[in-house]
Design an enzyme around this catalytic site. Structure first.
Site, PDB file in Angstrom:
ATOM      1  N   SER A 160      -7.039   4.179  -1.317  1.00 32.00           N
ATOM      2  CA  SER A 160      -6.888   2.722  -1.198  1.00 32.00           C
ATOM      3  C   SER A 160      -8.203   1.987  -1.435  1.00 32.00           C
ATOM      4  O   SER A 160      -8.190   0.824  -1.848  1.00 32.00           O
ATOM      5  CB  SER A 160      -6.359   2.349   0.189  1.00 32.00           C
ATOM      6  OG  SER A 160      -5.050   2.811   0.329  1.00 32.00           O
ATOM      7  N   ASP A 170       0.833  -1.204   0.000  1.00 31.34           N
ATOM      8  CA  ASP A 170       0.000   0.000   0.000  1.00 31.34           C
ATOM      9  C   ASP A 170       0.870   1.259   0.000  1.00 31.34           C
ATOM     10  O   ASP A 170       1.665   1.470   0.910  1.00 31.34           O
ATOM     11  CB  ASP A 170      -0.927  -0.009   1.219  1.00 31.34           C
ATOM     12  CG  ASP A 170      -2.108   0.938   1.057  1.00 31.34           C
ATOM     13  OD1 ASP A 170      -1.885   2.116   0.701  1.00 31.34           O
ATOM     14  OD2 ASP A 170      -3.251   0.510   1.282  1.00 31.34           O
ATOM     15  N   GLU A 223      -1.007  -7.826   2.763  1.00 31.07           N
ATOM     16  CA  GLU A 223      -0.746  -6.405   2.516  1.00 31.07           C
ATOM     17  C   GLU A 223       0.341  -5.849   3.422  1.00 31.07           C
ATOM     18  O   GLU A 223       0.279  -6.003   4.643  1.00 31.07           O
ATOM     19  CB  GLU A 223      -2.026  -5.583   2.727  1.00 31.07           C
ATOM     20  CG  GLU A 223      -1.827  -4.125   2.347  1.00 31.07           C
ATOM     21  CD  GLU A 223      -2.980  -3.213   2.765  1.00 31.07           C
ATOM     22  OE1 GLU A 223      -3.202  -2.209   2.079  1.00 31.07           O
ATOM     23  OE2 GLU A 223      -3.641  -3.489   3.783  1.00 31.07           O
ATOM     24  N   ASP A 238      -9.571  -1.852   7.495  1.00 30.91           N
ATOM     25  CA  ASP A 238      -9.119  -0.765   6.627  1.00 30.91           C
ATOM     26  C   ASP A 238      -9.465  -1.088   5.169  1.00 30.91           C
ATOM     27  O   ASP A 238      -9.810  -2.227   4.835  1.00 30.91           O
ATOM     28  CB  ASP A 238      -7.603  -0.569   6.819  1.00 30.91           C
ATOM     29  CG  ASP A 238      -7.132   0.800   6.337  1.00 30.91           C
ATOM     30  OD1 ASP A 238      -7.978   1.681   6.058  1.00 30.91           O
ATOM     31  OD2 ASP A 238      -5.903   1.002   6.243  1.00 30.91           O
ATOM     32  N   THR A 277      -8.093  -1.671   2.144  1.00 32.98           N
ATOM     33  CA  THR A 277      -7.621  -2.751   1.267  1.00 32.98           C
ATOM     34  C   THR A 277      -8.215  -4.112   1.631  1.00 32.98           C
ATOM     35  O   THR A 277      -8.839  -4.755   0.779  1.00 32.98           O
ATOM     36  CB  THR A 277      -6.077  -2.809   1.238  1.00 32.98           C
ATOM     37  OG1 THR A 277      -5.581  -1.518   0.916  1.00 32.98           O
ATOM     38  CG2 THR A 277      -5.582  -3.826   0.233  1.00 32.98           C
ATOM     39  N   HIS A 284      -1.730  11.058  -1.380  1.00 32.90           N
ATOM     40  CA  HIS A 284      -1.295  10.121  -2.427  1.00 32.90           C
ATOM     41  C   HIS A 284      -0.883  10.886  -3.679  1.00 32.90           C
ATOM     42  O   HIS A 284      -1.136  12.075  -3.787  1.00 32.90           O
ATOM     43  CB  HIS A 284      -2.444   9.163  -2.795  1.00 32.90           C
ATOM     44  CG  HIS A 284      -2.935   8.347  -1.649  1.00 32.90           C
ATOM     45  ND1 HIS A 284      -4.050   7.571  -1.721  1.00 32.90           N
ATOM     46  CD2 HIS A 284      -2.463   8.189  -0.386  1.00 32.90           C
ATOM     47  CE1 HIS A 284      -4.260   6.960  -0.564  1.00 32.90           C
ATOM     48  NE2 HIS A 284      -3.304   7.325   0.265  1.00 32.90           N
ATOM     49  N   ASP A 305      -1.581  -0.139  -4.648  1.00 38.47           N
ATOM     50  CA  ASP A 305      -2.815   0.529  -5.050  1.00 38.47           C
ATOM     51  C   ASP A 305      -2.543   1.931  -5.591  1.00 38.47           C
ATOM     52  O   ASP A 305      -3.284   2.445  -6.410  1.00 38.47           O
ATOM     53  CB  ASP A 305      -3.813   0.561  -3.888  1.00 38.47           C
ATOM     54  CG  ASP A 305      -3.155   0.946  -2.571  1.00 38.47           C
ATOM     55  OD1 ASP A 305      -1.932   1.225  -2.541  1.00 38.47           O
ATOM     56  OD2 ASP A 305      -3.866   0.971  -1.538  1.00 38.47           O
ATOM     57  N   HIS A 351       2.336   9.012   4.097  1.00 37.63           N
ATOM     58  CA  HIS A 351       1.464  10.105   4.563  1.00 37.63           C
ATOM     59  C   HIS A 351       2.205  10.973   5.568  1.00 37.63           C
ATOM     60  O   HIS A 351       2.058  12.186   5.570  1.00 37.63           O
ATOM     61  CB  HIS A 351       0.218   9.538   5.252  1.00 37.63           C
ATOM     62  CG  HIS A 351      -0.853   9.111   4.302  1.00 37.63           C
ATOM     63  ND1 HIS A 351      -1.609   9.998   3.587  1.00 37.63           N
ATOM     64  CD2 HIS A 351      -1.303   7.878   3.961  1.00 37.63           C
ATOM     65  CE1 HIS A 351      -2.484   9.336   2.846  1.00 37.63           C
ATOM     66  NE2 HIS A 351      -2.315   8.034   3.052  1.00 37.63           N
TER      67      HIS A 351
END
Ligand SMILES: *[C@@H]1O[C@H](CO)[C@@H](O)[C@H](O)[C@H]1NC(C)=O
Ligand SMILES: *[C@@H]1O[C@H](CO)[C@@H](O)[C@H](O)[C@H]1NC(C)=O
Ligand SMILES: [Zn+2]
Length: 590
Positions: free
Chosen positions: A144, A96, A338, A195, A197, A490, A386, A347
């Protein structure tokens, strides 16, 4: 003989329809005995007839063989290169928020820290086959939720959508279809299992923030019943009733109890994880939740190994458990693994957390390769991201003068903690009885970040704006290593695709839309995702509820309001640590 044969031949010339048996009978009647056919013409005719017969037989066989071959070829073209009726395992890995620069950064860091030559690659580097384009329907920059919907449903949707389409219809997922077809299924993550994903594989909600509802769906309280056989990760707080310590639910539902009623065995700590004996002692279905929210970054977790399992340990446990459970089945398993928090490090613009997260992912990647090499069952691993997070650059211009061409891994190697962890500790200090905050901060910077040349301005910023601490710490490391970031969100960068087998994953070689990754997954397993979509639509209405205002509420939760942000900026709160849980964070606009 020659004498007696002449009239026979002339007679026969007029009776073309005679077959071999007629000829033999006729001969026997004329001569009183079975004749010995030595005549050349007769022999020729006989051979010719045998020849014709053989030719017809051969021609028919060739036609049949060609038809079978064509059908096989047609099937294998559809299913990525080999026979789909054979037992197969599919491991889908998601990194991710990992863009190509994350690899450059981590590779150089790893070489620096371990004194390796510049030719040294990460394991994942050696398995690159393509790139994925990541846009969603609502933006050129995906989140995501839309990103994982492209993988799970093979369809584009809006940012915030958990396997629902822009018209708010649910879309069937590869995991749901795999379960229906007889495969075993699993999800392994380092964030909350609720979350975006992981949720996209076995839940459907209109807005990713509905993690309470996602928890219910993951354990089987939704139109398809239970579809996941194994879940390992964080996010325990969404499974505990709001009357329980450690809950973050907004209601009194006990999802752990619901899971147990569905047959799940449940573990929630390191001891419980160890009891799984690396997968040898797993009773499926299994729910393992090892952190209240996210599992700590690897750079911090490695010092708390007695509390939290690593991504690699969870991945290996899942592989063993699912492999054992399908040993006597004619179907294999589908497992999604993941590396969830590479994204969070992006982030937070924290290069220290980032490189350790990528290394942890590389280790799990390596374990999956090893599993596939040893396992007799045919299988493939595909790994992709992603989206990219942070707009990461292995370069940074610190002044207006033309920059030197340098990027330094050294400052990353000197740091021993993530900026997130340092910020949490700082807030714990402040919530106690702070006596000398300046000394505390100076010490934290020296001990945690390995920075001994902090400026007065840097220290006073930390003292005066503690809510920005996580970002200030990360910035100190980023500047010293000359790591660049263009956003706390992102980016629209293309991301890499990797695989254990170029031939098995041939359809993903080159540059692809993220939905093509989703198409590959369903095709490899040869499962019917459309049938799941139909079932979800038919049965879903039975799961709608009545809201407080007496109006019907969809089982997928309420619809977003016009202009409502859905892209997960709320989870910035998690980056600043648990002390911010439930509160909207102050740093989101940064
Ligand atoms: C827990 O949730 C219920 C709704 O299920 C609510 O009525 C109650 O006020 C909540 N309690 C707490 C302590 O938040
Ligand atoms: C790393 O730490 C050592 C020891 O504290 C120090 O001498 C060195 O300058 C630091 N390196 C960097 C790149 O900050
Ligand atoms: Zn993100």
């Amino acid at each position: 003989m020659a004498r007696g044969d002449q009239p026979l031949l002339s007679q026969r010339a007029s009776s073309e329809i005679s077959n071999d048996r007629d000829l033999a009978e006729e001969d026997a009647l004329l001569t009183g005995e079975r004749i010995n056919r030595t005549d050349n013409s007769q022999r020729w005719k006989s051979w010719r007839e045998i020849g014709l017969f053989v030719w017809a037989l051969l021609a028919t066989s060739v036609v049949i063989i060609l038809a079978v071959l064509y059908q096989k070829q047609h099937q294998s073209a559809e299913h990525g290169g080999s026979n789909p009726s054979r037992k197969r395992n599919l491991i889908f890995m998601v990194s991710d928020g990992m863009g190509p620069t994350s690899l450059s950064l981590t590779r150089s860091f790893n070489q620096f820290q371990n004194g390796l030559p510049w030719s040294d690659q990460l394991v994942i580097d050696q398995h690159l086959i393509g790139q994925s384009r990541t846009r969603s329907t609502s933006s050129l920059i995906t989140d995501s939720a839309a990103g994982a919907t492209a993988f799970s449903c093979g369809l584009k949707s809006y940012n915030g959508a958990i396997s629902v389409l822009p018209n708010h219809d649910p879309c069937g997922t590869v995991l749901e279809a795999a379960k229906k077809a007889g495969y075993m299924t699993g999800l392994v993550v380092t964030t909350r299992i609720t979350d975006a994903t992981p949720a996209c594989f076995a839940a459907h909600v209109n807005m990713r923030g509905e993690e309470d509802r996602i928890a219910e769906q993951l354990v089987g309280d939704y139109p398809l019943g239970r579809v996941v056989d194994l879940m390992l990760g964080g996010g325990r707080c969404h499974f505990l009733s709001n009357t329980t310590q450690g809950s973050c639910r907004n209601d009194g539902k006990d999802i752990v109890a619901m899971a147990k009623e569905e047959g799940f065995s449940y573990v929630d700590d390191r001891k419980g994880f160890n009891g799984l004996k690396s997968g040898a002692a797993v009773n499926l279905p299994l729910l393992g939740l090892f952190a209240e929210t996210d599992i700590p970054y690897e750079v911090d977790r490695r010092n708390e190994d007695n509390i939290y399992p690593s991504l690699d340990e969870m991945a290996r446990t899942a592989l063993r458990a699912l492999s054992d459970a399908t040993k006597n089945s004619d179907k294999g398993f589908f497992l999604m693994i993941e590396g969830s928090r590479i994204d969070h490090a992006g982030h937070q613009n924290d290069p220290v957390a980032q490189v350790h997260e990528v290394l942890a992912y590389d280790k799990a990647f390596s374990s999956v390769l090893e599993f596939l090499e040893k396992d007799p069952v045919e299988g493939v691993m595909v790994s992709t991201s992603d989206h990219e997070t942070g707009g990461l650059a292995a370069a940074r211009q610190l002044h207006s003068t033309y920059p030197e061409y340098v990027w330094y891994p050294g400052p990353l190697a000197n740091a021993s903690k993530s900026s997130e962890r340092l910020a949490v500790e700082y807030h714990q200090y402040l919530s106690g009885n702070p006596s000398d905050t300046t000394s505390y901060v100076q010490n934290a910077v020296a001990e945690g970040l390995g920075i001994h040349d902090a400026s007065d301005a840097e220290i006073s910023a930390l003292v005066e704006t503690p809510d920005l601490a996580a970002i200030l710490f990360a910035d100190m490391i980023s500047r010293r290593s000359q790591t660049g970031w263009s956003t706390h969100g992102h980016s629209a960068a293309d991301v890499n695709i990797y695989t254990s087998s170029r031939s098995a994953a041939a359809p993903l070689i080159g540059n692809h839309e993220n939905t093509e990754v989703g198409e590959f997954l369903r095709n490899y397993l040869d499962v019917d995702v459309e049938a799941i979509t139909k079932e979800l639509k038919e049965k879903g209405v039975l799961f709608d509820t009545l809201g407080a205002d007496g109006k019907s509420v969809s089982w997928m939760g309420r619809l977003p309001e016009v202009g409502e942000r859905l892209d997960g900026q709320d989870h910035m709160g998690h980056y600043a640590g648990d002390f911010k849980k439930h509160k909207r964070c102050d740093i989101c606009g940064v």
